[in-house]
Design a protein around this motif. Structure first.
Motif, PDB file in Angstrom:
ATOM      1  N   ALA A  79      -6.776  48.978 -19.814  1.00  0.00           N
ATOM      2  CA  ALA A  79      -5.685  49.711 -19.157  1.00  0.00           C
ATOM      3  C   ALA A  79      -5.955  51.203 -19.241  1.00  0.00           C
ATOM      4  N   ARG A  80      -5.498  51.924 -18.243  1.00  0.00           N
ATOM      5  CA  ARG A  80      -5.549  53.371 -18.280  1.00  0.00           C
ATOM      6  C   ARG A  80      -4.469  53.931 -19.209  1.00  0.00           C
ATOM      7  N   PHE A  81      -3.345  53.226 -19.305  1.00  0.00           N
ATOM      8  CA  PHE A  81      -2.194  53.741 -20.061  1.00  0.00           C
ATOM      9  C   PHE A  81      -1.513  52.563 -20.745  1.00  0.00           C
ATOM     10  N   VAL A  82      -1.193  52.725 -22.040  1.00  0.00           N
ATOM     11  CA  VAL A  82      -0.552  51.667 -22.823  1.00  0.00           C
ATOM     12  C   VAL A  82       0.736  52.210 -23.428  1.00  0.00           C
ATOM     13  N   VAL A  83       1.799  51.425 -23.325  1.00  0.00           N
ATOM     14  CA  VAL A  83       3.092  51.774 -23.916  1.00  0.00           C
ATOM     15  C   VAL A  83       3.464  50.710 -24.940  1.00  0.00           C
ATOM     16  N   ASP A  84       3.747  51.141 -26.163  1.00  0.00           N
ATOM     17  CA  ASP A  84       4.249  50.217 -27.183  1.00  0.00           C
ATOM     18  C   ASP A  84       5.763  50.245 -27.161  1.00  0.00           C
ATOM     19  N   ALA A  85       6.367  49.130 -26.730  1.00  0.00           N
ATOM     20  CA  ALA A  85       7.822  48.964 -26.757  1.00  0.00           C
ATOM     21  C   ALA A  85       8.152  47.653 -27.470  1.00  0.00           C
ATOM     22  N   THR A  86       7.425  47.384 -28.557  1.00  0.00           N
ATOM     23  CA  THR A  86       7.588  46.115 -29.271  1.00  0.00           C
ATOM     24  C   THR A  86       8.745  46.130 -30.264  1.00  0.00           C
ATOM     25  N   GLY A  87       9.469  47.237 -30.348  1.00  0.00           N
ATOM     26  CA  GLY A  87      10.670  47.262 -31.156  1.00  0.00           C
ATOM     27  C   GLY A  87      10.418  47.393 -32.642  1.00  0.00           C
ATOM     28  N   ARG A  88      11.332  46.801 -33.420  1.00  0.00           N
ATOM     29  CA  ARG A  88      11.334  46.969 -34.873  1.00  0.00           C
ATOM     30  C   ARG A  88      10.068  46.439 -35.533  1.00  0.00           C
ATOM     31  N   THR A  89       9.375  45.516 -34.890  1.00  0.00           N
ATOM     32  CA  THR A  89       8.187  44.908 -35.487  1.00  0.00           C
ATOM     33  C   THR A  89       6.890  45.613 -35.074  1.00  0.00           C
ATOM     34  N   SER A  90       6.997  46.787 -34.491  1.00  0.00           N
ATOM     35  CA  SER A  90       5.822  47.513 -34.009  1.00  0.00           C
ATOM     36  C   SER A  90       4.761  47.690 -35.096  1.00  0.00           C
ATOM     37  N   ARG A  91       3.504  47.467 -34.699  1.00  0.00           N
ATOM     38  CA  ARG A  91       2.366  47.613 -35.604  1.00  0.00           C
ATOM     39  C   ARG A  91       1.576  48.892 -35.327  1.00  0.00           C
ATOM     40  N   ARG A 111      -2.786  65.048 -34.218  1.00  0.00           N
ATOM     41  CA  ARG A 111      -3.694  64.398 -33.266  1.00  0.00           C
ATOM     42  C   ARG A 111      -2.999  63.196 -32.653  1.00  0.00           C
ATOM     43  N   TRP A 112      -3.220  63.034 -31.360  1.00  0.00           N
ATOM     44  CA  TRP A 112      -2.596  61.908 -30.654  1.00  0.00           C
ATOM     45  C   TRP A 112      -3.580  61.399 -29.597  1.00  0.00           C
ATOM     46  N   PRO A 113      -3.788  60.088 -29.523  1.00  0.00           N
ATOM     47  CA  PRO A 113      -4.750  59.573 -28.548  1.00  0.00           C
ATOM     48  C   PRO A 113      -4.226  59.692 -27.116  1.00  0.00           C
ATOM     49  N   THR A 114      -5.115  59.996 -26.199  1.00  0.00           N
ATOM     50  CA  THR A 114      -4.721  59.963 -24.791  1.00  0.00           C
ATOM     51  C   THR A 114      -4.529  58.501 -24.378  1.00  0.00           C
ATOM     52  N   GLY A 115      -3.693  58.306 -23.370  1.00  0.00           N
ATOM     53  CA  GLY A 115      -3.497  56.967 -22.821  1.00  0.00           C
ATOM     54  C   GLY A 115      -2.567  56.076 -23.607  1.00  0.00           C
ATOM     55  N   PHE A 116      -1.741  56.649 -24.508  1.00  0.00           N
ATOM     56  CA  PHE A 116      -0.907  55.802 -25.367  1.00  0.00           C
ATOM     57  C   PHE A 116       0.413  56.493 -25.691  1.00  0.00           C
ATOM     58  N   ARG A 175      -4.738  58.940 -14.098  1.00  0.00           N
ATOM     59  CA  ARG A 175      -5.594  59.646 -15.054  1.00  0.00           C
ATOM     60  C   ARG A 175      -4.847  60.820 -15.687  1.00  0.00           C
ATOM     61  N   GLU A 176      -4.053  61.526 -14.903  1.00  0.00           N
ATOM     62  CA  GLU A 176      -3.294  62.662 -15.421  1.00  0.00           C
ATOM     63  C   GLU A 176      -2.222  62.205 -16.410  1.00  0.00           C
ATOM     64  N   ILE A 177      -1.633  61.036 -16.161  1.00  0.00           N
ATOM     65  CA  ILE A 177      -0.630  60.491 -17.088  1.00  0.00           C
ATOM     66  C   ILE A 177      -1.275  60.200 -18.428  1.00  0.00           C
ATOM     67  N   ALA A 178      -2.466  59.600 -18.402  1.00  0.00           N
ATOM     68  CA  ALA A 178      -3.157  59.287 -19.655  1.00  0.00           C
ATOM     69  C   ALA A 178      -3.431  60.549 -20.456  1.00  0.00           C
ATOM     70  N   VAL A 179      -3.897  61.593 -19.787  1.00  0.00           N
ATOM     71  CA  VAL A 179      -4.212  62.852 -20.464  1.00  0.00           C
ATOM     72  C   VAL A 179      -2.944  63.499 -21.033  1.00  0.00           C
ATOM     73  N   ALA A 180      -1.811  63.280 -20.382  1.00  0.00           N
ATOM     74  CA  ALA A 180      -0.548  63.911 -20.787  1.00  0.00           C
ATOM     75  C   ALA A 180       0.204  63.102 -21.843  1.00  0.00           C
ATOM     76  N   ALA A 181      -0.436  62.135 -22.471  1.00  0.00           N
ATOM     77  CA  ALA A 181       0.265  61.215 -23.374  1.00  0.00           C
ATOM     78  C   ALA A 181       1.015  61.934 -24.495  1.00  0.00           C
ATOM     79  N   ARG A 182       0.404  62.961 -25.075  1.00  0.00           N
ATOM     80  CA  ARG A 182       1.074  63.642 -26.182  1.00  0.00           C
ATOM     81  C   ARG A 182       2.363  64.318 -25.723  1.00  0.00           C
ATOM     82  N   ARG A 183       2.312  64.971 -24.575  1.00  0.00           N
ATOM     83  CA  ARG A 183       3.513  65.601 -24.033  1.00  0.00           C
ATOM     84  C   ARG A 183       4.567  64.553 -23.692  1.00  0.00           C
ATOM     85  N   ILE A 184       4.137  63.422 -23.141  1.00  0.00           N
ATOM     86  CA  ILE A 184       5.073  62.347 -22.803  1.00  0.00           C
ATOM     87  C   ILE A 184       5.713  61.785 -24.074  1.00  0.00           C
ATOM     88  N   GLN A 185       4.903  61.648 -25.147  1.00  0.00           N
ATOM     89  CA  GLN A 185       5.442  61.150 -26.413  1.00  0.00           C
ATOM     90  C   GLN A 185       6.560  62.051 -26.925  1.00  0.00           C
TER      91      GLN A 185
END
Length: 485
Positions: free
Chosen positions: A171-183, A309-314, A352-362
């Motif tokens: 995937a170009r972009f991954v979102v973790d929305a797994t809730g309370r059990t997030s790993r 530090r924050w990974p792009t694409g997440f 691609r721009e969304i992936a690069v902007a991951a830290r700002r989106i976070q």
């Protein structure tokens, strides 16, 4: 619903959302505007047949409300979803007008407040999922467990997820929305990133809920009931109507006052509340289920937005990033606010721009939880059982002021409007700090010097209509010296 196709080798136009709860579904809807394909990966098996309990949402058997702001944002993302929810059995109610509501101060009068949508969590999730999947760009892959993130060649990006069965899903972009059990903390650590700092407040609140058949009573003029606890009497309860002529009763208590999970003790606990109203409503109602408990109610915030530090694409959002004591009813509305923030942060951007902007989106999606976090933690800090950082001077001053706001909101429309605007997350907390509001609160509304009588008049055969409560409640708090509850 399931996407059983082979893993997609191309990633440029593919987003993956982990978790098919409300936060994940709304995020998928937003990302489908920017990506050609969105795959929602869900650990639980999902049913097409209709609303059903699933292990990944253990809190679903307890009362859920969606405040006006959350419903408005969901309707914007999924036009017509309100109509579908109502057709499926959810109800739109006016809070507090449609409730018999005993606040920490006194009974609410029929003052202006906020709309809320009430329905079972299973029904809400199923209806939203059905509406989201009308978009052909979105597919759900259920019964799939994610065991890690796939790092990019540079080690600074996420380019997919690893599944326990089936290998990697690019995937170009991954979102973790797994809730309370997030790993995610462990996954980031495996990629060489630091774990986030965590802030936690736990008032040791417990829930126990049970379904009842709604008894016939032509004289009943309320639709729901809320008897709130408070630090000197930390027991409460909520009663709301659901589809198929059912009531859902949820009992609430902190610490040693957590409600029992036994069927026999359920009514006795209801009888011990500050008012007998909830007990009287339930004592002749037919139970439709056994009692079910829930104890995982701490406020917990993982500060991903503070990491150097924050990974792009997440990105991490929803309960996976910040979860609340559910007694305030903000979880679903914050999920909608986070989706709205995600939409604003990605507007006009290519994948691609969304992936690069991951830290700002976070950072932007994290800010969507700020007001709900402030409400939940400042209120929970009132309880001596609460584990977490102690309140500072500013928080204590705010607590004293808010106690007087609640007294005024019970009967004064000029106070109830901004109070419910903030509580519903429709208005900024600064609304309650407007000079005119502050002057009105401090000059007119004071804390009672002694507990206010909570029982409704004895001649009522059941809980009274909230529109008919005696004027004593409106006058009891005026022009009294300040004091503690």
């Amino acid at each position: 619903m399931d996407d059983d196709t082979d893993n997609h080798p191309e990633t440029e136009d593919h987003a993956v959302v982990l978790g098919a709860g409300l936060a994940g579904l709304l995020a998928a809807r937003v990302l489908a505007r920017r990506f050609a394909r969105v795959t929602v990966v869900e650990r639980d098996e999902l049913s097409d047949a209709g609303p059903a309990f699933r292990p990944g949402v253990p809190q679903s058997r307890h009362v859920h409300v969606l405040w006006a702001r959350g419903l408005e944002l969901m309707e914007g993302l999924l036009p017509g979803v309100t109509r579908e929810l109502l057709a499926a059995g959810a109800a739109l109610m006016e809070s507090p007008r449609d409730f018999l509501w005993l606040s920490p101060a006194d009974w609410f009068h029929p003052v202006p407040g906020s709309r809320i949508l009430v329905g079972s969590r299973e029904l809400i999730d199923w209806t939203v999922r059905r509406e989201v999947l009308r978009d052909d760009r979105i597919r759900v892959r259920s019964g799939s467990l994610v065991i890690g993130l796939v790092p990019g060649p540079d080690g600074r990006s996420v380019v997919g997820v690893r599944l326990r069965e089936g290998g990697p899903l690019p995937a170009r972009f991954v979102v973790d929305a797994t809730g309370r059990t997030s790993r995610t903390p462990a996954w980031l650590s495996a990629l060489g990133h630091a774990a986030p700092a965590t802030t936690r407040y736990d008032s040791r609140l417990g829930y126990t809920s049970r379904y009842y058949e709604i008894p016939s009573d032509p004289s009943r003029r309320w639709q729901g009931m809320y008897v709130q606890g408070r630090p000197d009497s930390p027991r409460g309860g909520v009663l709301v109507p659901l589809d198929d002529g059912r009531w859902l009763a949820t009992l609430i208590g902190n610490g040693e006052h957590a409600p029992p999970t036994g069927d026999e003790e359920f009514l006795e606990f209801a009888r011990s509340l500050r008012s007998p109203a909830l007990y009287d409503a339930l004592r002749d109602a037919e139970p439709l289920s056994s009692a079910t408990g829930f104890r995982n109610t701490a406020n917990e915030r993982r500060h991903y937005e503070r990491l150097d530090r924050w990974p792009t694409g997440f990105v991490v959002l929803g309960d996976a990033a910040c979860r609340f004591n559910p007694v305030y009813g903000h979880g679903m509305t914050v999920a909608a606010l986070a989706a709205d923030a995600l939409a604003a942060a990605t507007r006009g951007l290519a994948p691609r721009e969304i992936a690069v902007a991951a830290r700002r989106i976070q950072r932007r999606t994290a800010a969507a939880a700020d007001v709900a976090w402030q409400i939940a933690t400042s209120e929970d800090m009132r309880y001596p059982e609460t584990e977490g950082p102690p309140p500072d001077r500013a928080t204590k001053a705010l607590q004293r002021y808010m106690s007087r706001v609640i007294v005024g909101a019970n009967t004064d429309p000029a106070i109830s409007r901004p109070f419910f605007g903030v509580l519903s997350l429709s208005a900024s907390p600064n609304t309650l700090l407007h000079p005119a509001t502050v002057i009105r609160v401090l000059s007119k509304w004071r804390l009672p010097t002694a507990p206010v009588a909570s029982d409704y008049p004895a001649h009522h055969h059941g809980p009274p209509d909230s529109r008919a409560l005696p004027e004593r409640s409106a006058r009891a708090h005026e022009d009294r010296p300040d004091g503690n509850r």
